[in-house]
Write an enzyme that holds these catalytic residues in place. Structure first.
Site, mmCIF file in Angstrom:
data_model
loop_
_atom_site.group_PDB
_atom_site.id
_atom_site.type_symbol
_atom_site.label_atom_id
_atom_site.label_comp_id
_atom_site.label_asym_id
_atom_site.label_seq_id
_atom_site.Cartn_x
_atom_site.Cartn_y
_atom_site.Cartn_z
ATOM 1 N N CYS A 72 -10.869 16.291 -6.124
ATOM 2 C CA CYS A 72 -9.912 17.192 -5.497
ATOM 3 C C CYS A 72 -9.442 18.194 -6.546
ATOM 4 O O CYS A 72 -9.074 17.806 -7.648
ATOM 5 C CB CYS A 72 -8.718 16.381 -4.982
ATOM 6 S SG CYS A 72 -7.350 17.416 -4.453
ATOM 7 N N CYS A 78 -0.726 17.914 -7.171
ATOM 8 C CA CYS A 78 -0.164 17.683 -5.843
ATOM 9 C C CYS A 78 0.432 16.275 -5.778
ATOM 10 O O CYS A 78 -0.111 15.338 -6.352
ATOM 11 C CB CYS A 78 -1.286 17.833 -4.831
ATOM 12 S SG CYS A 78 -0.922 17.227 -3.197
ATOM 13 N N CYS A 81 -1.502 12.514 -3.151
ATOM 14 C CA CYS A 81 -2.296 11.337 -3.528
ATOM 15 C C CYS A 81 -2.006 11.010 -4.987
ATOM 16 O O CYS A 81 -2.002 11.903 -5.825
ATOM 17 C CB CYS A 81 -3.780 11.627 -3.376
ATOM 18 S SG CYS A 81 -4.250 12.139 -1.711
ATOM 19 N N CYS A 163 -7.219 20.505 2.202
ATOM 20 C CA CYS A 163 -6.833 19.185 1.692
ATOM 21 C C CYS A 163 -7.870 18.158 2.115
ATOM 22 O O CYS A 163 -8.166 18.029 3.299
ATOM 23 C CB CYS A 163 -5.460 18.817 2.241
ATOM 24 S SG CYS A 163 -5.074 17.073 2.036
ATOM 25 N N GLN A 301 0.227 6.200 14.454
ATOM 26 C CA GLN A 301 -0.458 5.760 13.233
ATOM 27 C C GLN A 301 -1.379 6.870 12.715
ATOM 28 O O GLN A 301 -2.097 7.492 13.491
ATOM 29 C CB GLN A 301 -1.277 4.504 13.510
ATOM 30 C CG GLN A 301 -0.435 3.268 13.815
ATOM 31 C CD GLN A 301 0.265 2.694 12.597
ATOM 32 O OE1 GLN A 301 -0.061 3.037 11.451
ATOM 33 N NE2 GLN A 301 1.239 1.828 12.827
ATOM 34 N N TYR A 330 10.259 -1.759 17.450
ATOM 35 C CA TYR A 330 9.822 -0.544 16.750
ATOM 36 C C TYR A 330 8.475 -0.123 17.349
ATOM 37 O O TYR A 330 7.488 0.044 16.636
ATOM 38 C CB TYR A 330 9.671 -0.780 15.245
ATOM 39 C CG TYR A 330 10.855 -1.431 14.578
ATOM 40 C CD1 TYR A 330 11.853 -0.640 14.004
ATOM 41 C CD2 TYR A 330 10.984 -2.812 14.530
ATOM 42 C CE1 TYR A 330 12.938 -1.228 13.375
ATOM 43 C CE2 TYR A 330 12.077 -3.405 13.908
ATOM 44 C CZ TYR A 330 13.049 -2.613 13.327
ATOM 45 O OH TYR A 330 14.111 -3.196 12.710
ATOM 46 N N ASP A 400 7.375 -3.802 13.754
ATOM 47 C CA ASP A 400 6.645 -2.807 12.958
ATOM 48 C C ASP A 400 7.643 -1.763 12.463
ATOM 49 O O ASP A 400 7.605 -0.608 12.883
ATOM 50 C CB ASP A 400 5.549 -2.180 13.837
ATOM 51 C CG ASP A 400 4.679 -1.192 13.075
ATOM 52 O OD1 ASP A 400 4.869 -1.028 11.848
ATOM 53 O OD2 ASP A 400 3.803 -0.571 13.712
ATOM 54 N N CYS A 427 4.904 -1.328 6.355
ATOM 55 C CA CYS A 427 4.336 -0.275 5.509
ATOM 56 C C CYS A 427 5.010 -0.283 4.140
ATOM 57 O O CYS A 427 4.861 0.654 3.365
ATOM 58 C CB CYS A 427 4.475 1.088 6.175
ATOM 59 S SG CYS A 427 6.155 1.473 6.641
#
Ligand code: SAH
Length: 470
Positions: A72, A78, A81, A163, A301, A330, A400, A427
């Protein structure tokens, strides 16, 4: 002691939760961005506190065996990531370790099954996996309109034309937005003085249907020359389709162009009002055999290839036989709820965003699924009340939650309700571990964990966990 601007030889021995390399000299810790465990480096001290400091990578003296050339052009600039310098194998190992450490350290559990992490697969490998991307809009030094991403820990925009985490067609769409803004003299939003119009471009790409929804988040309620924008956006996707020889890649189409108003001084990207400029407000997509409509304010998602695998695992852990009462908390637009409903007696879904609950109700009709009920509200308020009023004993509960995890009031009711199984989709491994600690002190036992790499090259991970009543 260390001082600013000292030059040091360091060896990276560990990695922090944000992906930063960690080096130690006689117990003193340095954090160094953009390094990989095993790297031997020269670094300059930027800040040195009593026990730890920050250093900047100057030179890689000897690269780690896990170091790769980032694919990249804006890697290490950036903030999107963080792990682009790391081989994919090493990324997966880091992600597995992260949840194990947190479950042991914070969750105080060790006797559970950890399945191997489910790696990203699919035709684009670990790239172009996102179905939703939010691009900030601003100006560069020369006053030219730019789109891109925020640099890590700052709000300066790194200019990015294409991107690699997001579909190729988005580069065409962003170019159209920049051109429209330049030609029509439309200003970009400036955080410092809270002036200017266009803040973000949010693009949703439905991978299963080829539908695209473009939403401009603006510091206002109207944009000038709407028709120019609409025309340019539609043409940009036509141009993309024409550039593709492959028939399958040509099926992209913009189905909705939406304005979202956000006049607040805030880091939150979206405001709570949307207006459709053209086409339909919702985007339609499929997960497995089920169809979903998703409105711009609803959660969906982000990685469709991995979502299917994750939902299948959640369903496996729920272990339904056909008659169970299930709570899906959720629930967003009812995705997991509708998967569960096909195998359960009845599913009750709760979600805080009213638009998402409207979507969930419509999605149950769309799929002819009737054994579901949805209520809008905070799970920690709706569920204790609902349980007190109805006395309903769920057999299985699925949660979730967002990164902050579950509220203790909700965990109390989960424990009280007598549910036999809890499927925890998470998450954030730190709040997951905190909640697992509470649950294991109150009658549940963590049986199994599967991690999913939904965000290759980023530090984020998703988990599906099975907890049984002891
Ligand atoms: N299970 C869904 C959504 C998961 S994301 C899916 O897989 O698509 C987490 C969801 O929790 C979001 O939709 C968010 O709006 C919602 N949410 C956040 N805080 C909440 C709360 N206190 N009570 C209920 N829902 C909440």
């Amino acid at each position: 002691m260390y001082n600013k601007n000292d030059i040091l030889d360091l060896k990276i021995e560990d990695i922090g939760s944000g992906g930063e390399g960690i080096a130690k000299i006689a117990g003193y810790v340095f954090f160094v961005k953009d390094t990989v465990v095993g790297d031997e480096i020269k670094a300059k001290v930027m800040k040195a506190g009593k026990n730890f400091g920050y250093a900047k990578l100057l030179e890689i003296v000897k690269p780690s065996k896990d170091r790769v050339e980032p694919n990249c052009p804006v890697a290490n600039k950036c903030g999107g990531c963080q792990l682009l310098n790391m081989s994919y194998e090493a990324q997966l190992k880091f992600k597995e370790e992260k949840v194990k450490n947190n479950l042991e350290r914070i969750g105080k559990v060790s006797d559970y099954i950890m399945q191997p992490i489910v790696a990203m697969s699919g035709e684009n490998g670990t790239y172009r996996y996102r179905n939703k991307t939010q691009f900030p809009v601003g100006k560069n030094k020369d006053g030219k309109i730019v789109t891109g991403f925020f640099a890590s820990r700052t709000h300066s925009i790194i200019e990015i034309e294409d991107c690699i985490a997001s579909p190729e067609v988005n580069a065409y769409i962003l170019k159209a937005v920049r051109e429209y803004m330049a030609e029509e003299n439309v200003s970009s939003y400036d955080e410092k003085n809270h002036k200017g119009l266009v803040r973000h471009v949010l693009i949703r790409n439905a991978f299963a249907t080829g539908e695209i929804n473009v939403c401009l988040v603006i510091n206002g309620t109207k944009i000038p020359s709407e028709n120019k924008l609409i025309d340019k956006l539609k043409k940009s996707v036509d141009e993309f389709n024409k550039s593709k020889a492959d028939e399958k890649a040509k099926t992209q189409q913009i189905t909705g162009i939406v304005i979202n108003t956000n006049k607040e001084k805030t880091n939150v990207i979206m405001g709570d009002k949307c207006k459709t400029l053209w086409g339909k407000e919702c985007i339609s997509d499929k997960i497995g055999d089920l169809s979903f409509n998703i409105s711009p304010l609803s959660f969906y998602q982000v990685n469709p290839v991995q979502t299917v695998k994750m939902y299948e695992k959640a369903l496996e852990y729920a272990n339904l036989s056909g008659n169970e009462k299930v709570w899906d908390l959720y629930c967003g637009i009812g995705t997991i709820s509708l998967f569960l409903a096909q195998k359960a007696g009845k599913v009750f879904g709760v979600e805080i965003v009213p638009e998402a609950i409207e979507d969930a109700k419509e999605n149950s009709k769309l799929n002819n699924i009737e054994n579901v009920e949805f209520i809008a509200g905070a799970a920690e308020e709706v569920i204790p009340e609902y349980y007190k009023k109805t006395g309903e004993k769920p057999d299985v509960i699925v949660v979730d939650p967002p990164r902050k995890g579950c509220d203790e009031k909700l965990l109390e009711t989960i424990v009280e309700s007598g549910a036999k199984r809890l499927v925890y989709v998470s998450c954030d491994s730190a709040t997951l571990a905190r909640d697992v600690k509470y649950l294991s002190e109150h009658g549940f036992c963590l049986e199994e964990v599967t991690a999913f790499d939904n965000f290759p090259a980023s530090v984020h991970v998703e988990y599906v966990c099975k907890l049984n009543r002891k």
